[in-house]
Structure formats: C-alpha cells, structure tokens
Write an enzyme that holds these catalytic residues in place. Sequence first.
Site, PDB file in Angstrom:
ATOM      1  N   ASP A 176      -2.524  -5.160   0.507  1.00  0.00           N
ATOM      2  CA  ASP A 176      -2.013  -6.488   1.014  1.00  0.00           C
ATOM      3  C   ASP A 176      -2.724  -6.827   2.165  1.00  0.00           C
ATOM      4  OD1 ASP A 176      -0.805  -4.307   2.257  1.00  0.00           O
ATOM      5  OD2 ASP A 176       1.245  -5.156   1.978  1.00  0.00           O
ATOM      6  N   MET A 198       0.785  -1.101  -0.120  1.00  0.00           N
ATOM      7  CA  MET A 198      -0.004  -0.097   0.077  1.00  0.00           C
ATOM      8  C   MET A 198       0.854   1.170  -0.076  1.00  0.00           C
ATOM      9  SD  MET A 198      -2.889  -1.239   2.703  1.00  0.00           S
ATOM     10  CE  MET A 198      -3.913   0.291   2.501  1.00  0.00           C
ATOM     11  N   HIS A 199       0.316   2.242  -0.161  1.00  0.00           N
ATOM     12  CA  HIS A 199       0.785   3.733  -0.050  1.00  0.00           C
ATOM     13  C   HIS A 199       1.879   4.263  -1.069  1.00  0.00           C
ATOM     14  CE1 HIS A 199      -1.051   2.871   3.760  1.00  0.00           C
ATOM     15  NE2 HIS A 199      -0.093   2.081   4.172  1.00  0.00           N
TER      16      HIS A 199
END
Length: 484
Positions: A236, A80-81
């Site tokens: 995830d 992520m991110h």
Amino acid sequence: MYLGIDLGTSGVKAMLIDADQTVIGSASSQQVATTRPHPGWSEQDPAEWIRATEEAIAGLSTAHPAALAAVRGIGLSGHMHGATLIDADDKVLRPCIMWNDTRSHREAASLDADPRFRAITGNIVFPGFTAPKLAWVKANEPDIFAKVRWVLLPKDYLRLWLTGEHLSEMSDSAGTSWLDTGARAWSAELLAATGLEERQMPGLVEGTEPAGTLRSDLSARWGLGEGIVVAGGAGDNAASACGMGTVREGTAFVSFGTSGVLFAANASYLPNPASAVHAFCHALPNTWHQMGVILSATDALNWHSRVTGASAADLTTELGEALKEPSSVTFLPYLSGERTPHNDAAIRGAFLGLGHESGRAVLTQAVLEGVSFAIRDSLEALKSAGTRLSRVTAIGGGSRSRYWLKSIATALNLPVDLPADGDFGAAFGAARLGLIAATGANPTDILTAPATAETIEPEAALTAAYEDAYQRYRRLYPAIRAAY
C-alpha cells in the site's frame, strides 16, 4: 481503461483511469471486519476481501459500465505483512494475521537476534512482519503449519482469486523478513530459519510487470474482455508513492492513515536497521525506499473520538486553524505499540501532564501533537539512515485537518505540500501500475507527481516551542518504558 484495486485495512477501493490517467470513477466496499480475539491480536477473513472486491467492482459497473468494459489492465495494492496461509488446494487455513497484530513479539525478537536477518533484509524483524507470524504459528498451531503450501500477502491472495497465479512483487515481499532486499530475491537461508522452503513462497516479479491474467469467468461476470493483464502491483505505501509520483531520489510524502508513514524514495539500497527505518524495494525495478512507520496516526484521533463521543472532524474544528503553542499535556500515541524508532510491541500510549484545566480541546491538541512528534521521530531516523529531505507532500485522511498540517510542518520544520484536487492514493497508484504492465510504458513517464495546490510552511514563531515540546516527548518514552 485501467483498474486499480486497493485492499485497505477497512475495505476495498476500486478506481478506473483512462489512458491519459484521468480518474473516471471509483467505488468502495462496505467495511471489512477485523477481529481481536485476544489482546494484541488482529485478524481478518480473506473471504471478506473477495466479498469487498466484488462490491467495489459492482459499484463501478453500476456507475461506469462502459468504462469498466474497456479495462485492459489491472493493478493491485494492499496492506502489507499479513500472513495468509494456503494449503495445497488453495484453501485458506486460518484467518489472516494482520500487519497490526503483535502476538509474535517474542518470535520477532528471537529472529532479530539472529544477525543474518538484519544483514540480508536490511531491516529489524518487527512483530508485525510476516516471518515471526509463521514462527508463532509453528509453535502454537503446528497442525496448521504442517499444512501450509503457500504463504501469501493479502493483495496476493486477491491475485490468486483473480488469476489463479501464486505471485508477488518486491515492495510487498520486502516486508516479510524473508527477502534479500538488495538482491530482490527470496533468501532460502532466512526461510529455513523459520522452518519454510522457497517453494512455499510465491514467484516474484517487479510491480510494473505483468503477473497473471484475469480469469475468464470473472471477465465474463464483470463484462470485460479476455486476456486482461494483472500487474505485479505494490504494497500500500509503495502504491501510494506511485500515485504521488514519489519514485525519484529525494522525493517524500507523509501519510496520515490508520497508521502514519514518512516515505522517501531512493535510487540505491540504503539499509540502516539500527535506526528502525524500513529499507524496502520500491515497485519500480532498481529502486528502493526508506520508510518510518508509526502504528497509530488517525487511529489515535479516532480512539480519542470514541472516548469523548465527538466526531474527529468536530474535535479538530474545535481547535480552529491558527496553530497554538504546544500543549502542557503530552500524548504518546503508542496505542498498539510502536515501530519507528522504538520497535516496541509492548509499550502503550499515555497522557502526561494532566491537570484540572485539561479539557477536551487540550487533549485533542495533545493527540495531534503526539502524532506529529511521532512522525518527527521517523524523520530523525531517516536522517540517521542517510536521507535528507527538503520538503514532504501530505496525503491521507489526516491531511484534511489544516491544524494538523500546520502542526506537522512545524514539528518537522519542513514545508508540507498539498497536492491539487484529486485522488492520488494507493488505488490510483495501482491503476498506474496496471497501465504500465498492460502497455509496456516507461514507468518514469507515467509515475509523475501531481501539481501542488498549496504549501503549508512551518510556523517560525512556534518552531522553538515545538522543538522544546518534542524533546520533552522524546524523554517520556524511556521514562514510561520501565512500567511495561
């Protein structure tokens, strides 16, 4: 057949399941390189993600050609991110700034000081999130910022390659600091605060919904049919929750990967930014989750392995299986800063209480206990956000160490369940989402929990000693924070 593709920090894993959710096979790529050109930086080349995906699919094609040819749906999962910046011609403008990159800690603090961000997203603006990274790019790489047509999360860049679509889903997008998490929609107000417009964001779907079809040239190359549905997928952790069946109120898992996660599913939106718990959308419609995150879990043990020259397996084996009273040495696992509960990108790890008697085994024990206590911090943060847990399920590489499992159970004072043999991680969860999107199946009928093979109970004789050691651990963060 249904295919799950999980873009991890270190590589890609692809998994095939059939209509009964039996795992047919899986394959993984060679490692994806992470570059760290400056302290606190962490970047990857998105072209490497494509290379790794091709490798994983090729592995499945070699081992299971008939099953791969029968694929009817694909699900995606990914770390992520990350900030993947794309121009008007869908070309990558710079290496992806990764989830564990902390260069934008000043920008994150500035955005977090704007009360709109916590009010709308339900979360602290952490340095690892996407919005402060774009603020950093705007301030430090203005020529690149001016060319940004799309901001994509890592798995959604893979989707662009797979389908040609600029789309994302709720669970991953909730980690950007631009999503109205309760409304499950982009916030034009927050985007404007970082100099962006909603047109630069991908369209949004639920993780269980179709989000494009596989390009014809890839279908032909991989020996698939036409019209293969690609699901919205999940970040995830939400994908792992789908793999574990952690989708119902009160269910939870603890994950020991590179980072550590304590994840609890919620039937309603329960934000509490002050606790530093993430309150994100789940991959299912009208479902949310809370998540405490520590930045170094198995990464802490791997660091200790590199320093000592012994493998992680050898280090944990050296401790035996019988849980010991907590070490006199305390380890703070802040090797990359920390999220829950401190939101501190600058803090760094430490051993405290070292003596001449502190050999390798003592330090290994301290590392495992330090990560266990960091997960306990997340449990306390979830409690403050209104979530009460009666047990957790353990997944991830660290869960292979029985000593570590006993340490976690005793630190949390909760039973820790181990799932029956099988791979129920993010790739499996992604494949399940591909099945749902392709068939229209009821998500709750598909996203069931695996059988429990064993339960690790807290060591009653050591819970008091662990509690004392945890309180000592808690006192050390403010004691060393002044040094940074």
